[in-house]
Every structure is written in structure tokens, then in C-alpha cells.
Design a protein around this motif. Sequence first.
Motif, PDB file in Angstrom:
ATOM      1  N   LEU A   1       0.838  -1.190   0.000  1.00 20.15           N
ATOM      2  CA  LEU A   1       0.000   0.000   0.000  1.00 20.15           C
ATOM      3  C   LEU A   1       0.875   1.242   0.000  1.00 20.15           C
ATOM      4  O   LEU A   1       1.736   1.409   0.871  1.00 20.15           O
ATOM      5  CB  LEU A   1      -0.917   0.012   1.224  1.00 20.15           C
ATOM      6  CG  LEU A   1      -1.793   1.238   1.395  1.00 20.15           C
ATOM      7  CD1 LEU A   1      -2.786   1.342   0.240  1.00 20.15           C
ATOM      8  CD2 LEU A   1      -2.514   1.196   2.719  1.00 20.15           C
ATOM      9  N   SER A   2       0.653   2.087  -0.973  1.00 18.00           N
ATOM     10  CA  SER A   2       1.336   3.379  -1.022  1.00 18.00           C
ATOM     11  C   SER A   2       0.437   4.403  -0.349  1.00 18.00           C
ATOM     12  O   SER A   2      -0.686   4.660  -0.804  1.00 18.00           O
ATOM     13  CB  SER A   2       1.603   3.783  -2.466  1.00 18.00           C
ATOM     14  OG  SER A   2       2.086   5.108  -2.511  1.00 18.00           O
ATOM     15  N   ASP A   3       0.913   5.001   0.745  1.00 16.95           N
ATOM     16  CA  ASP A   3       0.115   5.981   1.479  1.00 16.95           C
ATOM     17  C   ASP A   3      -0.072   7.263   0.669  1.00 16.95           C
ATOM     18  O   ASP A   3      -1.136   7.872   0.703  1.00 16.95           O
ATOM     19  CB  ASP A   3       0.778   6.309   2.817  1.00 16.95           C
ATOM     20  CG  ASP A   3       0.803   5.110   3.750  1.00 16.95           C
ATOM     21  OD1 ASP A   3      -0.125   4.274   3.659  1.00 16.95           O
ATOM     22  OD2 ASP A   3       1.746   5.015   4.563  1.00 16.95           O
ATOM     23  N   ALA A   4       0.948   7.676  -0.068  1.00 13.86           N
ATOM     24  CA  ALA A   4       0.868   8.910  -0.849  1.00 13.86           C
ATOM     25  C   ALA A   4      -0.116   8.769  -2.008  1.00 13.86           C
ATOM     26  O   ALA A   4      -0.897   9.679  -2.288  1.00 13.86           O
ATOM     27  CB  ALA A   4       2.241   9.300  -1.371  1.00 13.86           C
ATOM     28  N   LEU A   5      -0.085   7.619  -2.685  1.00  7.98           N
ATOM     29  CA  LEU A   5      -0.961   7.421  -3.843  1.00  7.98           C
ATOM     30  C   LEU A   5      -2.316   6.839  -3.452  1.00  7.98           C
ATOM     31  O   LEU A   5      -3.279   6.949  -4.204  1.00  7.98           O
ATOM     32  CB  LEU A   5      -0.276   6.496  -4.856  1.00  7.98           C
ATOM     33  CG  LEU A   5       1.075   6.966  -5.394  1.00  7.98           C
ATOM     34  CD1 LEU A   5       1.653   5.923  -6.314  1.00  7.98           C
ATOM     35  CD2 LEU A   5       0.938   8.295  -6.096  1.00  7.98           C
TER      36      LEU A   5
ATOM     37  N   LYS B   1       6.430   9.386  -9.120  1.00  4.02           N
ATOM     38  CA  LYS B   1       5.030   9.728  -8.852  1.00  4.02           C
ATOM     39  C   LYS B   1       4.839  10.148  -7.408  1.00  4.02           C
ATOM     40  O   LYS B   1       4.127  11.117  -7.117  1.00  4.02           O
ATOM     41  CB  LYS B   1       4.124   8.523  -9.145  1.00  4.02           C
ATOM     42  CG  LYS B   1       3.876   8.269 -10.593  1.00  4.02           C
ATOM     43  CD  LYS B   1       2.909   7.105 -10.750  1.00  4.02           C
ATOM     44  CE  LYS B   1       2.762   6.691 -12.193  1.00  4.02           C
ATOM     45  NZ  LYS B   1       1.859   5.534 -12.337  1.00  4.02           N
ATOM     46  N   ILE B   2       5.482   9.437  -6.490  1.00  3.44           N
ATOM     47  CA  ILE B   2       5.349   9.766  -5.069  1.00  3.44           C
ATOM     48  C   ILE B   2       5.923  11.135  -4.783  1.00  3.44           C
ATOM     49  O   ILE B   2       5.323  11.942  -4.051  1.00  3.44           O
ATOM     50  CB  ILE B   2       6.021   8.675  -4.204  1.00  3.44           C
ATOM     51  CG1 ILE B   2       5.220   7.386  -4.285  1.00  3.44           C
ATOM     52  CG2 ILE B   2       6.166   9.126  -2.760  1.00  3.44           C
ATOM     53  CD1 ILE B   2       5.903   6.192  -3.662  1.00  3.44           C
ATOM     54  N   ILE B   3       7.069  11.451  -5.366  1.00  2.19           N
ATOM     55  CA  ILE B   3       7.680  12.770  -5.164  1.00  2.19           C
ATOM     56  C   ILE B   3       6.772  13.864  -5.700  1.00  2.19           C
ATOM     57  O   ILE B   3       6.583  14.907  -5.049  1.00  2.19           O
ATOM     58  CB  ILE B   3       9.082  12.828  -5.822  1.00  2.19           C
ATOM     59  CG1 ILE B   3      10.050  11.928  -5.040  1.00  2.19           C
ATOM     60  CG2 ILE B   3       9.602  14.250  -5.900  1.00  2.19           C
ATOM     61  CD1 ILE B   3      11.402  11.742  -5.703  1.00  2.19           C
ATOM     62  N   GLU B   4       6.166  13.650  -6.879  1.00  4.48           N
ATOM     63  CA  GLU B   4       5.250  14.635  -7.453  1.00  4.48           C
ATOM     64  C   GLU B   4       4.035  14.859  -6.565  1.00  4.48           C
ATOM     65  O   GLU B   4       3.622  15.986  -6.324  1.00  4.48           O
ATOM     66  CB  GLU B   4       4.802  14.204  -8.840  1.00  4.48           C
ATOM     67  CG  GLU B   4       5.883  14.272  -9.894  1.00  4.48           C
ATOM     68  CD  GLU B   4       5.443  13.667 -11.209  1.00  4.48           C
ATOM     69  OE1 GLU B   4       4.274  13.237 -11.330  1.00  4.48           O
ATOM     70  OE2 GLU B   4       6.280  13.588 -12.136  1.00  4.48           O
ATOM     71  N   VAL B   5       3.466  13.778  -6.049  1.00  2.00           N
ATOM     72  CA  VAL B   5       2.276  13.882  -5.194  1.00  2.00           C
ATOM     73  C   VAL B   5       2.621  14.592  -3.894  1.00  2.00           C
ATOM     74  O   VAL B   5       1.861  15.447  -3.421  1.00  2.00           O
ATOM     75  CB  VAL B   5       1.683  12.475  -4.920  1.00  2.00           C
ATOM     76  CG1 VAL B   5       0.655  12.519  -3.825  1.00  2.00           C
ATOM     77  CG2 VAL B   5       1.086  11.903  -6.197  1.00  2.00           C
TER      78      VAL B   5
ATOM     79  N   ALA C   1       2.986  18.290  -4.557  1.00  2.00           N
ATOM     80  CA  ALA C   1       1.668  18.901  -4.781  1.00  2.00           C
ATOM     81  C   ALA C   1       0.933  19.093  -3.453  1.00  2.00           C
ATOM     82  O   ALA C   1       0.248  20.108  -3.248  1.00  2.00           O
ATOM     83  CB  ALA C   1       0.842  18.051  -5.726  1.00  2.00           C
ATOM     84  N   LYS C   2       1.071  18.145  -2.549  1.00  2.00           N
ATOM     85  CA  LYS C   2       0.414  18.269  -1.237  1.00  2.00           C
ATOM     86  C   LYS C   2       1.045  19.407  -0.420  1.00  2.00           C
ATOM     87  O   LYS C   2       0.340  20.100   0.310  1.00  2.00           O
ATOM     88  CB  LYS C   2       0.513  16.959  -0.462  1.00  2.00           C
ATOM     89  CG  LYS C   2      -0.453  15.904  -0.943  1.00  2.00           C
ATOM     90  CD  LYS C   2      -0.372  14.659  -0.082  1.00  2.00           C
ATOM     91  CE  LYS C   2      -1.339  13.593  -0.577  1.00  2.00           C
ATOM     92  NZ  LYS C   2      -1.266  12.368   0.224  1.00  2.00           N
ATOM     93  N   GLN C   3       2.369  19.578  -0.529  1.00  2.00           N
ATOM     94  CA  GLN C   3       3.026  20.662   0.186  1.00  2.00           C
ATOM     95  C   GLN C   3       2.631  22.020  -0.368  1.00  2.00           C
ATOM     96  O   GLN C   3       2.427  22.967   0.371  1.00  2.00           O
ATOM     97  CB  GLN C   3       4.551  20.525   0.092  1.00  2.00           C
ATOM     98  CG  GLN C   3       5.133  19.575   1.100  1.00  2.00           C
ATOM     99  CD  GLN C   3       6.649  19.590   1.052  1.00  2.00           C
ATOM    100  OE1 GLN C   3       7.255  19.992   0.054  1.00  2.00           O
ATOM    101  NE2 GLN C   3       7.278  19.122   2.112  1.00  2.00           N
ATOM    102  N   ALA C   4       2.517  22.114  -1.693  1.00  3.88           N
ATOM    103  CA  ALA C   4       2.184  23.386  -2.330  1.00  3.88           C
ATOM    104  C   ALA C   4       0.728  23.772  -2.114  1.00  3.88           C
ATOM    105  O   ALA C   4       0.406  24.942  -1.950  1.00  3.88           O
ATOM    106  CB  ALA C   4       2.483  23.315  -3.831  1.00  3.88           C
TER     107      ALA C   4
END
Length: 99
Positions: free
Chosen positions: A40-44, A88-92, A95-98
Motif C-alpha cells: 500500500l502506497s500511502d501517498a498514492l 510519482k510519489i515525489i510529485e504527489v 503537490a500536497k506541500q504546495a
Amino acid sequence: MSRRCELNLEKAVMSGNNVSHSNRKTRRRFLPNIQTFSLLSDALGTFIRFDAAPSTIRSVEHNNGVDNYLLKASPSNLGKKAKALRKKIIEVLKAKQAG
């Protein structure tokens, strides 16, 4: 299924010798214990299927999930699927920080 761990490329087929009692040497292959895991990916928020070694899965659990493991691991040790997931995880997370 290839005989290589997707999360840790160091886990792959090795070669060596069978050595008999009379000290004859014949070539052999040492196959890694590769199994299919869904993590399970928590970010995705989705499950991702990996062909990985159980020892690598223990490392993932030690790092509190697949997201932390991929972010801490060097990209040179990751397979193609793991590298793409890492991006993908880094991008997500950005985006959550911004937002």
C-alpha cells in the motif's frame, strides 16, 4: 517473472559451483526467493504489486512503508517500475506541500 527483485536490484541470480565429496566442481545457479507482494502506497492511496524478495519486504516494513523506502533508497538500486513509482510519489508529495 524475471529472477530479479524490483525494489532492490542487488537481489538477482548468482552463479557458483556445486562441489562434490571428491572435490569436483560443476556450475550451478543460485536463484533468489522472488515472490509477488502487494504493498500500500500511502501517498498514492493504492496497492502496488511488486516481485520482490522477502528480505526486501522486511526492509520496506522497517522503513515504515513503501513510500519511505523508495524515497530513502538510491535510484541506482531500484528497478524501472520502482523508479517510476518513486517519481510519482515525489510529485504527489510536492503537490500536497504546495496546495
